[in-house]
Design a protein around this motif. Structure first.
Motif, PDB file in Angstrom:
ATOM      1  N   ASN A   1      41.147  36.408  46.745  1.00  0.00           N
ATOM      2  CA  ASN A   1      40.451  35.147  46.926  1.00  0.00           C
ATOM      3  C   ASN A   1      38.945  35.315  46.817  1.00  0.00           C
ATOM      4  OD1 ASN A   1      42.893  33.859  47.302  1.00  0.00           O
ATOM      5  ND2 ASN A   1      42.844  34.071  49.522  1.00  0.00           N
ATOM      6  N   TYR A   2      38.412  36.421  47.324  1.00  0.00           N
ATOM      7  CA  TYR A   2      36.981  36.648  47.229  1.00  0.00           C
ATOM      8  C   TYR A   2      36.559  36.831  45.771  1.00  0.00           C
ATOM      9  CZ  TYR A   2      37.562  37.677  52.223  1.00  0.00           C
ATOM     10  OH  TYR A   2      37.878  37.612  53.552  1.00  0.00           O
ATOM     11  N   LEU A   3      37.325  37.617  45.027  1.00  0.00           N
ATOM     12  CA  LEU A   3      36.949  37.946  43.658  1.00  0.00           C
ATOM     13  C   LEU A   3      37.056  36.753  42.725  1.00  0.00           C
ATOM     14  CD1 LEU A   3      38.651  41.433  43.312  1.00  0.00           C
ATOM     15  CD2 LEU A   3      36.224  40.967  43.515  1.00  0.00           C
ATOM     16  N   SER A   4      38.009  35.850  42.951  1.00  0.00           N
ATOM     17  CA  SER A   4      38.233  34.728  42.043  1.00  0.00           C
ATOM     18  C   SER A   4      37.047  33.773  41.982  1.00  0.00           C
ATOM     19  CB  SER A   4      39.500  33.968  42.453  1.00  0.00           C
ATOM     20  OG  SER A   4      39.369  33.450  43.761  1.00  0.00           O
ATOM     21  N   LYS A   5      36.135  33.856  42.952  1.00  0.00           N
ATOM     22  CA  LYS A   5      34.974  32.962  42.991  1.00  0.00           C
ATOM     23  C   LYS A   5      33.741  33.559  42.328  1.00  0.00           C
ATOM     24  CE  LYS A   5      36.623  31.065  47.397  1.00  0.00           C
ATOM     25  NZ  LYS A   5      36.312  30.860  48.829  1.00  0.00           N
ATOM     26  N   ILE A   6      33.868  34.774  41.799  1.00  0.00           N
ATOM     27  CA  ILE A   6      32.728  35.467  41.207  1.00  0.00           C
ATOM     28  C   ILE A   6      32.742  35.306  39.693  1.00  0.00           C
ATOM     29  CG2 ILE A   6      31.589  37.697  40.942  1.00  0.00           C
ATOM     30  CD1 ILE A   6      32.823  38.529  43.588  1.00  0.00           C
ATOM     31  N   HIS A   7      31.586  34.989  39.119  1.00  0.00           N
ATOM     32  CA  HIS A   7      31.475  34.786  37.676  1.00  0.00           C
ATOM     33  C   HIS A   7      31.831  36.067  36.923  1.00  0.00           C
ATOM     34  CE1 HIS A   7      29.995  33.231  33.874  1.00  0.00           C
ATOM     35  NE2 HIS A   7      29.254  34.337  33.751  1.00  0.00           N
ATOM     36  N   GLY A   8      32.660  35.930  35.901  1.00  0.00           N
ATOM     37  CA  GLY A   8      33.043  37.060  35.064  1.00  0.00           C
ATOM     38  C   GLY A   8      34.205  37.870  35.596  1.00  0.00           C
ATOM     39  N   VAL A   9      34.783  37.443  36.721  1.00  0.00           N
ATOM     40  CA  VAL A   9      35.916  38.162  37.307  1.00  0.00           C
ATOM     41  C   VAL A   9      37.143  37.262  37.256  1.00  0.00           C
ATOM     42  CG1 VAL A   9      36.845  39.297  39.360  1.00  0.00           C
ATOM     43  CG2 VAL A   9      34.401  39.447  38.847  1.00  0.00           C
ATOM     44  N   HIS A  10      38.236  37.776  36.705  1.00  0.00           N
ATOM     45  CA  HIS A  10      39.476  37.013  36.599  1.00  0.00           C
ATOM     46  C   HIS A  10      40.556  37.702  37.428  1.00  0.00           C
ATOM     47  CE1 HIS A  10      42.709  34.578  34.995  1.00  0.00           C
ATOM     48  NE2 HIS A  10      43.352  35.675  34.640  1.00  0.00           N
ATOM     49  N   VAL A  11      41.207  36.926  38.300  1.00  0.00           N
ATOM     50  CA  VAL A  11      42.286  37.442  39.137  1.00  0.00           C
ATOM     51  C   VAL A  11      43.568  36.695  38.783  1.00  0.00           C
ATOM     52  CG1 VAL A  11      43.108  37.830  41.475  1.00  0.00           C
ATOM     53  CG2 VAL A  11      40.663  37.967  40.996  1.00  0.00           C
ATOM     54  N   ALA A  12      44.577  37.426  38.340  1.00  0.00           N
ATOM     55  CA  ALA A  12      45.858  36.823  37.960  1.00  0.00           C
ATOM     56  C   ALA A  12      46.919  37.199  38.980  1.00  0.00           C
ATOM     57  CB  ALA A  12      46.278  37.306  36.574  1.00  0.00           C
ATOM     58  N   ASN A  13      47.673  36.209  39.461  1.00  0.00           N
ATOM     59  CA  ASN A  13      48.788  36.450  40.366  1.00  0.00           C
ATOM     60  C   ASN A  13      50.013  36.867  39.564  1.00  0.00           C
ATOM     61  OD1 ASN A  13      47.426  35.695  42.776  1.00  0.00           O
ATOM     62  ND2 ASN A  13      47.683  33.554  42.231  1.00  0.00           N
ATOM     63  N   ILE A  14      50.504  38.068  39.774  1.00  0.00           N
ATOM     64  CA  ILE A  14      51.691  38.553  39.073  1.00  0.00           C
ATOM     65  C   ILE A  14      52.848  38.761  40.046  1.00  0.00           C
ATOM     66  CG2 ILE A  14      50.337  39.616  37.244  1.00  0.00           C
ATOM     67  CD1 ILE A  14      50.860  42.313  38.600  1.00  0.00           C
ATOM     68  N   GLY A  15      52.671  38.301  41.273  1.00  0.00           N
ATOM     69  CA  GLY A  15      53.703  38.400  42.295  1.00  0.00           C
ATOM     70  C   GLY A  15      53.174  37.795  43.573  1.00  0.00           C
ATOM     71  N   ILE A  16      54.049  37.615  44.529  1.00  0.00           N
ATOM     72  CA  ILE A  16      53.635  36.984  45.767  1.00  0.00           C
ATOM     73  C   ILE A  16      52.585  37.811  46.512  1.00  0.00           C
ATOM     74  CG2 ILE A  16      55.450  38.039  47.185  1.00  0.00           C
ATOM     75  CD1 ILE A  16      55.653  35.306  48.621  1.00  0.00           C
ATOM     76  N   ASP A  17      52.599  39.120  46.308  1.00  0.00           N
ATOM     77  CA  ASP A  17      51.619  39.985  46.957  1.00  0.00           C
ATOM     78  C   ASP A  17      51.018  40.987  45.987  1.00  0.00           C
ATOM     79  OD1 ASP A  17      50.162  40.749  49.244  1.00  0.00           O
ATOM     80  OD2 ASP A  17      51.499  42.454  49.575  1.00  0.00           O
TER      81      ASP A  17
END
Length: 233
Positions: A1-17
């Motif tokens: 959640n912290y990283l998803s708000k930073i420009h140039g950083v993409h966080v993809a959910n590939i599972g529940i955890d």
């Protein structure tokens, strides 16, 4: 959640955890060109060289900061940093003593809890310790047998898939400050992680219970810094 708000950083959910982190859009199923550090220790799997941040992250209850380097400066950290560096740094027991407890829940029978206790001791208050624990459990997303593509994947499985995802982690740390103005510090950290999950990229791999023990020793004094670690899976 912290990283998803930073420009140039993409966080993809590939599972529940489980999540995949990419910098500047350079993503792939197993992102092995991004160097991920956990308190200065690379988060690669010793057995296959894959990025396994989710197997042993720093719980948010113990996270102090996240350092990010995007692009060309990453290789200054050494090999494996072609796409950049993400460094998770935990809190020092000297700077944040006390006790904290965290509990959360959500859909898909998700439950998570974590605790952290830290204290400073010694006549000169030059010793400190912390104990951090975490447990998460939930049901991952299932394949739909009514979907043609999903049905082919199900038919190709040798054994039925277990969608239960669980992770238990316990970490202990002891620090000692000494020397002039207590500028030198010796840090010993030991952690144990037990994980159970279904890895679906690039191929389906069922992990029914993997154990990992890590011991890390760090020393720093002025501009000198050195560390060593041993792991057993």
């Amino acid at each position: 959640n912290y990283l998803s708000k930073i420009h140039g950083v993409h966080v993809a959910n590939i599972g529940i955890d489980r999540k995949e982190i990419a910098l500047r859009g350079l993503n792939q199923p197993l992102n092995n060109e991004l160097l991920v550090l956990n308190d200065f220790l690379p988060q690669w799997s010793a057995s296959d060289g894959n990025f396994v941040y989710n197997a042993r992250p720093i719980p948010s209850i113990d996270l102090e900061r996240i350092e990010i380097i995007r692009g060309g400066l990453g290789p200054t950290y050494g090999p494996g940093a072609v796409y950049g560096v993400v460094h998770f740094v935990s809190q020092s027991p000297f700077n944040s003593p006390g006790t904290s407890i965290q509990i959360n829940s959500g859909s898909r029978n998700y439950f998570g809890t974590a605790f952290r206790h830290a204290d400073v001791f010694g006549e000169k208050e030059n010793w400190a310790y912390k104990l951090v624990g975490e447990f998460t459990s939930g049901n991952d997303w299932e394949l739909d047998k009514n979907d043609p593509d999903d049905f082919q994947l199900i038919a190709g499985d040798i054994n039925p898939r277990n969608y239960l995802s669980q992770k238990a982690r316990l970490k202990g740390e002891v620090r000692c400050r000494f020397g002039k103005n207590k500028k030198s510090e010796l840090i010993n950290t030991s952690s144990y992680t037990h994980s159970k999950f279904l890895l679906t990229a690039p191929d389906a791999i069922q992990v029914n219970g993997t154990e990992l023990f890590i011991n890390q020793l760090r020393f720093r004094s002025g501009g000198f810094w050195v560390q060593g670690s041993v792991s057993q899976a």
